[in-house]
Design a protein around this motif. Structure first.
Motif, PDB file in Angstrom:
ATOM      1  N   TYR A  30       0.835  -1.203   0.000  1.00  9.47           N
ATOM      2  CA  TYR A  30       0.000   0.000   0.000  1.00  9.47           C
ATOM      3  C   TYR A  30       0.873   1.258   0.000  1.00  9.47           C
ATOM      4  O   TYR A  30       0.637   2.189  -0.775  1.00  9.47           O
ATOM      5  N   GLU A  31       1.880   1.269   0.847  1.00 11.26           N
ATOM      6  CA  GLU A  31       2.775   2.432   0.935  1.00 11.26           C
ATOM      7  C   GLU A  31       3.586   2.630  -0.340  1.00 11.26           C
ATOM      8  O   GLU A  31       4.008   3.745  -0.638  1.00 11.26           O
ATOM      9  N   ALA A  32       3.788   1.561  -1.119  1.00 18.38           N
ATOM     10  CA  ALA A  32       4.524   1.662  -2.380  1.00 18.38           C
ATOM     11  C   ALA A  32       3.606   2.074  -3.537  1.00 18.38           C
ATOM     12  O   ALA A  32       4.080   2.238  -4.660  1.00 18.38           O
ATOM     13  N   GLY A  33       2.301   2.213  -3.279  1.00 17.26           N
ATOM     14  CA  GLY A  33       1.383   2.686  -4.296  1.00 17.26           C
ATOM     15  C   GLY A  33       0.496   1.634  -4.928  1.00 17.26           C
ATOM     16  O   GLY A  33      -0.229   1.919  -5.880  1.00 17.26           O
ATOM     17  N   PHE A  34       0.524   0.412  -4.413  1.00 18.36           N
ATOM     18  CA  PHE A  34      -0.346  -0.640  -4.924  1.00 18.36           C
ATOM     19  C   PHE A  34      -1.754  -0.419  -4.382  1.00 18.36           C
ATOM     20  O   PHE A  34      -1.931   0.011  -3.242  1.00 18.36           O
ATOM     21  N   TYR A  35      -2.741  -0.740  -5.209  1.00 17.37           N
ATOM     22  CA  TYR A  35      -4.125  -0.633  -4.759  1.00 17.37           C
ATOM     23  C   TYR A  35      -4.387  -1.682  -3.684  1.00 17.37           C
ATOM     24  O   TYR A  35      -3.967  -2.832  -3.822  1.00 17.37           O
ATOM     25  N   GLN A  36      -5.077  -1.279  -2.641  1.00 14.20           N
ATOM     26  CA  GLN A  36      -5.460  -2.194  -1.573  1.00 14.20           C
ATOM     27  C   GLN A  36      -6.922  -1.968  -1.223  1.00 14.20           C
ATOM     28  O   GLN A  36      -7.304  -0.837  -0.892  1.00 14.20           O
ATOM     29  N   GLN A  43      -7.407  -8.124   7.977  1.00  9.19           N
ATOM     30  CA  GLN A  43      -7.873  -8.702   9.234  1.00  9.19           C
ATOM     31  C   GLN A  43      -7.711 -10.211   9.283  1.00  9.19           C
ATOM     32  O   GLN A  43      -8.258 -10.864  10.160  1.00  9.19           O
ATOM     33  N   SER A  44      -6.964 -10.759   8.332  1.00 12.66           N
ATOM     34  CA  SER A  44      -6.735 -12.203   8.321  1.00 12.66           C
ATOM     35  C   SER A  44      -5.357 -12.447   7.726  1.00 12.66           C
ATOM     36  O   SER A  44      -4.524 -11.560   7.687  1.00 12.66           O
ATOM     37  N   ASN A  45      -5.134 -13.635   7.233  1.00 10.05           N
ATOM     38  CA  ASN A  45      -3.853 -13.961   6.612  1.00 10.05           C
ATOM     39  C   ASN A  45      -3.918 -13.847   5.088  1.00 10.05           C
ATOM     40  O   ASN A  45      -3.039 -14.320   4.395  1.00 10.05           O
ATOM     41  N   ILE A  46      -4.954 -13.215   4.579  1.00 11.83           N
ATOM     42  CA  ILE A  46      -5.134 -13.071   3.136  1.00 11.83           C
ATOM     43  C   ILE A  46      -4.981 -11.610   2.744  1.00 11.83           C
ATOM     44  O   ILE A  46      -5.614 -10.734   3.333  1.00 11.83           O
ATOM     45  N   VAL A  47      -4.137 -11.358   1.739  1.00 11.41           N
ATOM     46  CA  VAL A  47      -3.890 -10.004   1.245  1.00 11.41           C
ATOM     47  C   VAL A  47      -4.316  -9.931  -0.216  1.00 11.41           C
ATOM     48  O   VAL A  47      -3.850 -10.719  -1.039  1.00 11.41           O
ATOM     49  N   TYR A  48      -5.195  -8.998  -0.520  1.00 16.56           N
ATOM     50  CA  TYR A  48      -5.571  -8.707  -1.903  1.00 16.56           C
ATOM     51  C   TYR A  48      -4.916  -7.390  -2.297  1.00 16.56           C
ATOM     52  O   TYR A  48      -4.852  -6.464  -1.483  1.00 16.56           O
ATOM     53  N   PHE A  49      -4.445  -7.312  -3.532  1.00 18.32           N
ATOM     54  CA  PHE A  49      -3.867  -6.055  -4.006  1.00 18.32           C
ATOM     55  C   PHE A  49      -4.007  -5.951  -5.513  1.00 18.32           C
ATOM     56  O   PHE A  49      -4.176  -6.947  -6.213  1.00 18.32           O
ATOM     57  N   GLY A  50      -3.941  -4.730  -5.993  1.00 17.33           N
ATOM     58  CA  GLY A  50      -3.961  -4.457  -7.424  1.00 17.33           C
ATOM     59  C   GLY A  50      -2.712  -3.691  -7.804  1.00 17.33           C
ATOM     60  O   GLY A  50      -2.072  -3.046  -6.962  1.00 17.33           O
ATOM     61  N   LEU A  51      -2.353  -3.761  -9.057  1.00 17.13           N
ATOM     62  CA  LEU A  51      -1.151  -3.093  -9.543  1.00 17.13           C
ATOM     63  C   LEU A  51      -1.300  -1.577  -9.509  1.00 17.13           C
ATOM     64  O   LEU A  51      -2.388  -1.052  -9.759  1.00 17.13           O
ATOM     65  N   PRO A  52      -0.204  -0.875  -9.247  1.00 20.35           N
ATOM     66  CA  PRO A  52      -0.253   0.588  -9.365  1.00 20.35           C
ATOM     67  C   PRO A  52      -0.365   0.975 -10.841  1.00 20.35           C
ATOM     68  O   PRO A  52      -0.006   0.189 -11.728  1.00 20.35           O
ATOM     69  N   GLN A  53      -0.853   2.164 -11.101  1.00 14.66           N
ATOM     70  CA  GLN A  53      -1.040   2.597 -12.486  1.00 14.66           C
ATOM     71  C   GLN A  53       0.274   2.658 -13.258  1.00 14.66           C
ATOM     72  O   GLN A  53       0.288   2.476 -14.468  1.00 14.66           O
ATOM     73  N   ASN A  54       1.370   2.894 -12.576  1.00 15.41           N
ATOM     74  CA  ASN A  54       2.672   3.011 -13.248  1.00 15.41           C
ATOM     75  C   ASN A  54       3.474   1.709 -13.214  1.00 15.41           C
ATOM     76  O   ASN A  54       4.702   1.729 -13.319  1.00 15.41           O
TER      77      ASN A  54
END
Length: 113
Positions: A30-36, A43-54
């Motif tokens: 998140y701090e690096a700019g990835f969508y979260q 709140q669990s052991n599962i992380v979802y993320f999306g690519l940053p636009q760049n």
């Protein structure tokens, strides 16, 4: 559901460690700019993320490149449009693995070519 039941029955003392590792992973991305979803709150052991636009890589090539270049296995294609990726912490993932995943994902997606 089976993995969750196994964890509760056999690794309940470790679940907090898995959740903390997932939070560290989500926060770093998140701090690096990835969508979260939920602004990086996990709140669990599962992380979802999306690519940053760049991002230097497309959603289609991310899983393949991380597997081939870094030996990191995870899934993509979550949600409508397949924009989200999923990472799961578990008993076979330690702090060094989390550090390597963070560094590899950020490096692959955001390093200057």
């Amino acid at each position: 559901a089976c993995m969750g039941m196994f964890a509760i029955q056999n690794n309940v003392e470790r679940l907090e460690e898995d959740h903390e590792r997932a939070k560290r992973l989500a926060t770093s991305l998140y701090e690096a700019g990835f969508y979260q979803p939920q602004d990086g709150k996990v709140q669990s052991n599962i992380v979802y993320f999306g690519l940053p636009q760049n991002s230097n890589v497309s959603k289609e090539e991310l899983c393949l490149r991380l597997r081939e270049d870094y030996g990191i296995l995870f899934g993509g294609g979550y949600n409508k449009g397949g924009e989200l990726f999923r990472l799961v912490t578990h008993k076979d993932v330690d702090d060094e693995d989390i550090d390597r995943a963070i560094e590899s994902i950020i490096n692959l997606c955001l390093s200057r070519k």
